[in-house]
Design an enzyme around this catalytic site. Structure first.
Site, PDB file in Angstrom:
ATOM      1  N   ARG A  29      66.471  44.742 -14.284  1.00 36.60           N
ATOM      2  CA  ARG A  29      67.171  45.493 -15.327  1.00 36.60           C
ATOM      3  C   ARG A  29      68.221  44.720 -16.103  1.00 36.60           C
ATOM      4  NH1 ARG A  29      68.086  50.342 -11.251  1.00 36.60           N
ATOM      5  NH2 ARG A  29      68.247  48.453 -10.021  1.00 36.60           N
ATOM      6  N   ARG A  38      59.307  48.323 -18.840  1.00 38.77           N
ATOM      7  CA  ARG A  38      59.306  49.372 -17.821  1.00 38.77           C
ATOM      8  C   ARG A  38      59.131  50.759 -18.450  1.00 38.77           C
ATOM      9  NH1 ARG A  38      61.371  53.033 -14.566  1.00 38.77           N
ATOM     10  NH2 ARG A  38      62.199  52.670 -12.476  1.00 38.77           N
TER      11      ARG A  38
HETATM   12  O1  CP3 Z   1      62.737  39.555  -9.651  1.00 35.77           O
HETATM   13  C1  CP3 Z   1      62.434  39.771  -8.471  1.00 35.77           C
HETATM   14  O2  CP3 Z   1      63.214  39.501  -7.535  1.00 35.77           O
HETATM   15  C2  CP3 Z   1      61.038  40.271  -8.142  1.00 35.77           C
HETATM   16  C3  CP3 Z   1      60.861  41.654  -7.958  1.00 35.77           C
HETATM   17  C4  CP3 Z   1      61.434  42.387  -6.746  1.00 35.77           C
HETATM   18  C5  CP3 Z   1      61.763  43.769  -6.804  1.00 35.77           C
HETATM   19  N1  CP3 Z   1      62.076  44.171  -5.552  1.00 35.77           N
HETATM   20  C6  CP3 Z   1      61.704  44.603  -8.013  1.00 35.77           C
HETATM   21  C7  CP3 Z   1      62.506  45.830  -8.058  1.00 35.77           C
HETATM   22  C8  CP3 Z   1      61.630  41.957  -5.431  1.00 35.77           C
HETATM   23  C9  CP3 Z   1      61.481  40.576  -4.836  1.00 35.77           C
HETATM   24  C10 CP3 Z   1      62.033  43.118  -4.686  1.00 35.77           C
HETATM   25  C11 CP3 Z   1      62.264  43.091  -3.236  1.00 35.77           C
HETATM   26  C12 CP3 Z   1      62.950  44.222  -2.600  1.00 35.77           C
HETATM   27  N2  CP3 Z   1      62.768  45.560  -2.821  1.00 35.77           N
HETATM   28  C13 CP3 Z   1      63.877  44.083  -1.539  1.00 35.77           C
HETATM   29  C14 CP3 Z   1      64.281  42.780  -0.923  1.00 35.77           C
HETATM   30  C15 CP3 Z   1      65.280  42.067  -1.733  1.00 35.77           C
HETATM   31  C16 CP3 Z   1      66.661  42.664  -1.724  1.00 35.77           C
HETATM   32  O3  CP3 Z   1      67.095  43.101  -2.796  1.00 35.77           O
HETATM   33  O4  CP3 Z   1      67.271  42.678  -0.652  1.00 35.77           O
HETATM   34  C17 CP3 Z   1      64.283  45.371  -1.165  1.00 35.77           C
HETATM   35  C18 CP3 Z   1      65.272  45.710  -0.069  1.00 35.77           C
HETATM   36  C19 CP3 Z   1      63.563  46.288  -1.974  1.00 35.77           C
HETATM   37  C20 CP3 Z   1      63.609  47.777  -1.916  1.00 35.77           C
HETATM   38  C21 CP3 Z   1      64.083  48.345  -3.188  1.00 35.77           C
HETATM   39  N3  CP3 Z   1      63.366  48.327  -4.375  1.00 35.77           N
HETATM   40  C22 CP3 Z   1      65.291  49.035  -3.435  1.00 35.77           C
HETATM   41  C23 CP3 Z   1      66.372  49.277  -2.395  1.00 35.77           C
HETATM   42  C24 CP3 Z   1      65.291  49.406  -4.781  1.00 35.77           C
HETATM   43  C25 CP3 Z   1      66.301  50.263  -5.487  1.00 35.77           C
HETATM   44  C26 CP3 Z   1      67.553  49.540  -5.791  1.00 35.77           C
HETATM   45  C27 CP3 Z   1      67.660  49.226  -7.260  1.00 35.77           C
HETATM   46  O5  CP3 Z   1      67.985  48.084  -7.573  1.00 35.77           O
HETATM   47  O6  CP3 Z   1      67.444  50.138  -8.053  1.00 35.77           O
HETATM   48  C28 CP3 Z   1      64.097  48.921  -5.361  1.00 35.77           C
HETATM   49  C29 CP3 Z   1      63.668  49.064  -6.773  1.00 35.77           C
HETATM   50  C30 CP3 Z   1      63.392  47.821  -7.537  1.00 35.77           C
HETATM   51  N4  CP3 Z   1      62.584  46.808  -7.105  1.00 35.77           N
HETATM   52  C31 CP3 Z   1      63.842  47.508  -8.856  1.00 35.77           C
HETATM   53  C32 CP3 Z   1      63.295  46.263  -9.190  1.00 35.77           C
HETATM   54  C33 CP3 Z   1      63.435  45.504 -10.467  1.00 35.77           C
HETATM   55  C34 CP3 Z   1      64.707  48.390  -9.721  1.00 35.77           C
HETATM   56  C35 CP3 Z   1      63.892  49.550 -10.170  1.00 35.77           C
HETATM   57  C36 CP3 Z   1      63.896  49.831 -11.634  1.00 35.77           C
HETATM   58  O7  CP3 Z   1      63.364  49.052 -12.460  1.00 35.77           O
HETATM   59  O8  CP3 Z   1      64.390  50.902 -11.949  1.00 35.77           O
END
Ligand code: CP3
Length: 341
Positions: A29, A38
Site C-alpha cells: 500500500r 488492487r
Molecule cells: O511485498 C511483499 O512483501 C510481498 C507480498 C506479501 C504480502 N504478505 C502481501 C500483503 C508478503 C511476503 C506477505 C507475507 C505475510 N502475510 C506475512 C509475513 C510477513 C510479515 O509481515 O511478518 C504475514 C504475517 C502475513 C499475514 C497478513 N497478510 C496480515 C497480518 C495482513 C494484514 C495486515 C496489513 O498489512 O493489512 C495481510 C494482508 C496483506 N498481505 C497486505 C499485503 C500487501 C495488505 C492488504 C491490502 O492490500 O489491503
C-alpha cells in the site's frame, strides 16, 4: 542470465560491488500504483488469486523504487487455505479464519497441499518472470510452520497468540502433527515456486517472538530446518525469525544461506555470532518517518556496520502502509549510492 544478480551473489557469499537492496512489503500500500491495481479486484483474496494482477504489482517496486529484487505478490495464508482452512482478509483489521483448528479430527481433515492447490501463485511467478525479463531475481516465500499454525489455531492476528501457545502447551503431540502437515505442504509449494522460476526463497516466521527460546527450537526451528534441507539444493533460502535474535547461531547451523534480522539486534554483534551466512536487514521501518538527514546518517551507519560483503540491505520488518513513497525511494537510493571506504 540475470542482468542484476547482486542478491544471489550476496546470498551465496560471492564477491559483490555493492550490497543489494529490497524491502519486505515493497509490493503494497505504500505505492499508489499498488492501490490502483488492487482496486481492480473485488477483495484481497481475489487479488491474490489473479495471476495477471499479482504479477503486475510484483514488478511495480522494481520499476518505481529501483530495488534489486522482486518478491512475488501473494500471502503466507494461502497455505492454510490450500490445506482446507479458508481465510478472509478484513479491511483495516487483518486476517480472519471462520473455522480454526482445535482437535485431532480437525487436523486429520486437513490435506497436504501440493502445487495443484496453488496453481494461481505458480502462474503469477511464471508471468512475473516473463515480465521481469531477467532484470532482477524473483523471491518466492512461505510462512514458517509455527507462524502458520499460530493463525490456524488463533483464527486471527493477536499480540500474544495465547490460544496458539495454549495449544502447544496442552496438546504438544497434536501441535507436532499439524506442524508436520504444514511443513510437507510448504515444501511441495516451495519446490513448485522454484521450478516456476523463483530464484531465492524466504521463510517468514513473523511470530517467532511470542515463543520462549526452548519452545522456538522445538516448535519452530526444527520445521524451518526441514524446509531449508528440502529447498537449499535448488535455491538459496533466507530464514527471517522476527524477534528471535537469541537464536541466530542456531539458525546459522541450518542449511539456509541468509539470516533475516529485525532492528532489535545490533549488526556488529550479529556479525560476530554468524560467520558462514549472509545477513539481511535491519533498519527500523519507522526510520522512514524521520527527516532526510536522520535517514541518511542512520542508513550509512547500518551499511558501515554490516560491511559490503555477505550483506543484503532491507528493513527489519515490512513497510508500514502510511510511509511516504518518496521516503522509500530516498532510502533505496542512499543504499545504492553509498561509497564504501
Ligand atoms: O511485498 C511483499 O512483501 C510481498 C507480498 C506479501 C504480502 N504478505 C502481501 C500483503 C508478503 C511476503 C506477505 C507475507 C505475510 N502475510 C506475512 C509475513 C510477513 C510479515 O509481515 O511478518 C504475514 C504475517 C502475513 C499475514 C497478513 N497478510 C496480515 C497480518 C495482513 C494484514 C495486515 C496489513 O498489512 O493489512 C495481510 C494482508 C496483506 N498481505 C497486505 C499485503 C500487501 C495488505 C492488504 C491490502 O492490500 O489491503
Amino acid at each position: 542470465m540475470l542482468k542484476n544478480d547482486l542478491l544471489l551473489r550476496a546470498a551465496k557469499g560471492l564477491d559483490i560491488e555493492r550490497s543489494p537492496i529490497w524491502l519486505m512489503r515493497q509490493a503494497g500500500r505504500v505505492l499508489p500504483e499498488y492501490r490502483a491495481t488492487r482496486a481492480k479486484a473485488k477483495n484481497f483474496i481475489d487479488f491474490v488469486k489473479n495471476p495477471e494482477l499479482a504479477a503486475e504489482v510484483t514488478i511495480q517496486p522494481v520499476d518505481i523504487l529501483g530495488v534489486d529484487a522482486a518478491i512475488i505478490f501473494s500471502d503466507i495464508l494461502v497455505i492454510p487455505e490450500s490445506m482446507g482452512l479458508p481465510y478472509e482478509m478484513i479491511e483495516s483489521k487483518g486476517p480472519h479464519f471462520p473455522k480454526t483448528v482445535k482437535t485431532e479430527t480437525d487436523i486429520n481433515a486437513l490435506n497436504i497441499a501440493d502445487a495443484n492447490n496453488l496453481r494461481y501463485v505458480i502462474e503469477a511467478i511464471k508471468l512475473a518472470k516473463k515480465e521481469l525479463n531477467n532484470r532482477v531475481p524473483l523471491i518466492g516465500f512461505c510462512g514458517a510452520p509455527f507462524t502458520i499454525l499460530a493463525y490456524m489455531v488463533e483464527g486471527n492476528g493477536s499480540k500474544t497468540f495465547s490460544k496458539a501457545k495454549q495449544f502447544l502447551y496442552t496438546q504438544p503431540v497434536l501441535a507436532h502433527k499439524l506442524l508436520e502437515k504444514i511443513t510437507e505442504s510448504s515444501i511441495n509449494y516451495l519446490k513448485a515456486q522454484v521450478s516456476a522460476g523463483a530464484d531465492l526463497i524466504q521463510i517468514f516466521d513473523s511470530w517467532a517472538g511470542v515463543l520462549s527460546e526452548d519452545m522456538f527450537y522445538e516448535f519452530s526451528l526444527k520445521y524451518i530446518s526441514k524446509i531449508c534441507d528440502a529447498i537449499a539444493p535448488t535455491a538459496p533460502v533466507t530464514v527471517f525469525a522476527k524477534d528471535a535474535h537469541y537464536a541466530i547461531e542456531k539458525i546459522a547451523s541450518t542449511t539456509c544461506s541468509v539470516i533475516g534480522l529485525d532492528w532489535t539486534i545490533n549488526p556488529t554483534q550479529a556479525k560476530l555470532l554468524v560467520k558462514n551466512k549472509t545477513l539481511q536487514g535491519n533498519a527500523d521501518p519507522c526510520l522512514l518517518y524521520a527527516n532526510e538527514q536522520t535517514i541518511v546518517s542512520t542508513t550509512h551507519q547500518m551499511l558501515k556496520s554490516f560491511g559490503k560483503q555477505r550483506y543484503i540491505c532491507n528493513l527489519g520488518h515490512g513497510l508500514y502502509p502510511d510511509i511516504e513513497k518518496e521516503k522509500v525511494k530516498f532510502f533505496v537510493d542512499i543504499v545504492k549510492n553509498f561509497k564504501y571506504q
